[in-house]
Design a protein around this motif. Sequence first.
Motif, PDB file in Angstrom:
ATOM      1  N   ASP A  39      19.531 -14.273   1.550  1.00 31.17           N
ATOM      2  CA  ASP A  39      19.061 -14.414   0.172  1.00 31.17           C
ATOM      3  C   ASP A  39      18.075 -13.300  -0.140  1.00 31.17           C
ATOM      4  O   ASP A  39      17.857 -12.381   0.655  1.00 31.17           O
ATOM      5  N   SER A  40      17.465 -13.391  -1.310  1.00 30.75           N
ATOM      6  CA  SER A  40      16.541 -12.339  -1.747  1.00 30.75           C
ATOM      7  C   SER A  40      15.107 -12.615  -1.352  1.00 30.75           C
ATOM      8  O   SER A  40      14.203 -11.892  -1.782  1.00 30.75           O
ATOM      9  N   SER A  41      14.859 -13.640  -0.554  1.00 30.02           N
ATOM     10  CA  SER A  41      13.498 -13.937  -0.105  1.00 30.02           C
ATOM     11  C   SER A  41      13.034 -12.883   0.900  1.00 30.02           C
ATOM     12  O   SER A  41      13.839 -12.260   1.596  1.00 30.02           O
ATOM     13  N   ASP A  64      14.333 -17.938  -3.865  1.00 28.57           N
ATOM     14  CA  ASP A  64      15.553 -18.727  -3.687  1.00 28.57           C
ATOM     15  C   ASP A  64      15.300 -20.086  -3.042  1.00 28.57           C
ATOM     16  O   ASP A  64      15.975 -21.061  -3.352  1.00 28.57           O
ATOM     17  N   PHE A  66      15.917 -21.280   0.137  1.00 30.57           N
ATOM     18  CA  PHE A  66      17.089 -21.784   0.834  1.00 30.57           C
ATOM     19  C   PHE A  66      16.682 -22.373   2.186  1.00 30.57           C
ATOM     20  O   PHE A  66      15.794 -21.852   2.875  1.00 30.57           O
ATOM     21  N   LYS A  82      20.066 -24.930  -1.156  1.00 30.70           N
ATOM     22  CA  LYS A  82      18.870 -24.644  -1.953  1.00 30.70           C
ATOM     23  C   LYS A  82      18.038 -25.922  -2.030  1.00 30.70           C
ATOM     24  O   LYS A  82      18.529 -26.981  -2.428  1.00 30.70           O
TER      25      LYS A  82
END
Length: 683
Positions: A39-41, A64, A66, A82
């Motif tokens: 993810d974009s974390s 995100d 997740f 999520k």
Amino acid sequence: MEVCYPYVAVALRTSENIPLIEVFDVNNPKKKKILYGNDSSTEFIDVAFSNDKACILAQSGEPDWFLYFWLWNKGKKLSVIKTSNNYGGEILQIAVNNYETSMVIISVIGSSILRVYRYVENTLKLVNQVRTEYRCACHTWVSKSRVIIGTENEKILVYENGEFISIIDHELTLNLSNSSPEQITNPIKINAIVPFSTGFAIGNGSGVISIFEKAEDSQGYYKKNHDEILETSSVTSIAVHVNKKGLLVTLKNRQVYYIQVYVDIEKNIDQGFEYLIQPFHNGSIIDMDTCIWKPIIVTCSSDKTIRIWNYQENFVEVVKHYEFDPVCLSLHPNGLFLLVGFHNSIKIMTILHNDLYEHWSANIIGCKQCIFSHGGQFFAIIHGSTIQIYNSWTYNIVWIVRGHSSKIRYIHWSKNDFQLFSSDVEGTICVWNIPDKKKENTLTLPGHQFTSAVFTPNNQYIYITESSGKIWKFDDKGLVCQIPQNIELNNLCISNSGNILIGSTNFGVIRIIYINKDNNQLIYYYDINVHSGKITKLAISNDDNLIFSCGDDGCLAITNLRENSTTIVNSNQKQKSKRYFSEEMLIKKPDLQAKTEIINKLTKKVNIMIQKKDEELENKKIENEEQMKALNENYEKDVRNCELVSERIKSELTENNIKYQNTLHDNKEKKEKEINDIKKNYK
């Protein structure tokens, strides 16, 4: 980080802000597994092992949020879900239900929400969702179906199968003298919670650990057993000790405590707490020094403390707190006196058995470095662009060294104390002759920043480190050679043999450099990763066995030079390395008198008790003798009586025997006569 012996999972972030998890086996540290998210974390905020150690669950951060589920040994990602709402609500913590062994159940807690997930049909599915009016901070499982939640306003919430069943109002009465105004007026946040076999423990923002036990009622709720007030620093984490009888607690000020939790509720026995290892610095270590006579190291830190460490027995001998930060220090070679520089003064302190006693001070503002000579008869202090040299015994100024046009950055004594090296911020280096009170050599190299310097043991050469990474070697005539380095060295020390240079860096590495003294050529070098940040000071023991280093990470590290060296140490060197340290210590006269008075009082009490005991023993002895005498008399009387009775019985027995024989004889004759008469009559 999560520990599940023998595995350790650590959440990291690369220089490119890529989050990852590394899993280590403590029995084989080289063997590790790396797990990545998709993810974009930029980070993983929490990580946990499943109860069978086969899987790892990790919660990513914003935006995100997740929850990842891996079969970590194979690097297989089993499920991703999520956990936050559509508005990106913050997720704080995850917890695995270790009481349920038939399936994987994990809970996720946010600021005001609790979600429970179950791994079924190859995916994580939401089982329960609970919303609360309180702001949650931490949580844990205490049974197969029960969850305990700690909040930011001292409340403990109890949920069973997703339903609210109880609230525990956890209020503390703090000591006002040790508490901050914010702690007095604001609720105290519960930072950590951990279960154990008979209940659970919580730690809050005021450094208090509260132990809760199961209440003896049909509902099975909890009641507080006792509180342990550690310090005013906030609790950061709690873990159950491997012996299952205690807790390990870490605080925000870097202290680690061990607490006994198995106490008798009815008897209310409090077992107390203790440091797990030693009290550590809470801040970067600014300066450090060691000595020849004693196996001690002295450090000063930005936490406004000076600590004396015994590296032979591995414990802290003295911890002294001050109102202002100590800036620099130097330990006398005999280990009995300490020179400490503050922002507005310089002080000499006597090292007592449990304290530091100030007995001399001078108002010197802006002292950046102070240092005793190797023999201990002088000490030098940097004061702006001058150096003040004092006699260590009379405290008179021997010489005020003037010659630098800018602020002096560093000074260092030669081994024989005849010379003093100094360098300033403009690149000027000087060597001063102390007995003649004159300048021997000077050299100005504009644009060069010299950070440290050492004299060789024979005082013939000086090694100087530059911020660019070079090591310069000078003699009394000028530059001899340069030893280029590919890293910047900020501190330098040299072995007593003169063939080993030890340097430190701004990123925690110690470099060991072996130099050929004959041709000044670099033989080889190797690096040791010791600290996580800048190394602020470096020193070596007098026997060349140990390297001492301290840094901005607040750690004092001791590295064995012989173990990290590839050179062969012969038996003579080993014999020379064996040292015997002085065991003497100082004590103030009033303290000695007080202790002597206490000893005398106790001695008198002991003598009085011994006298009383002797008298009691003597009286008891006399009483026992009298009792023994009476018992002997009674015994003898009883023996005589028994003898008389025995004689009387014997006499009666003899008479009875004679009487019996006579009676028997008469009866026999009578019977014979009767028989004869019968025979006659019959005929």
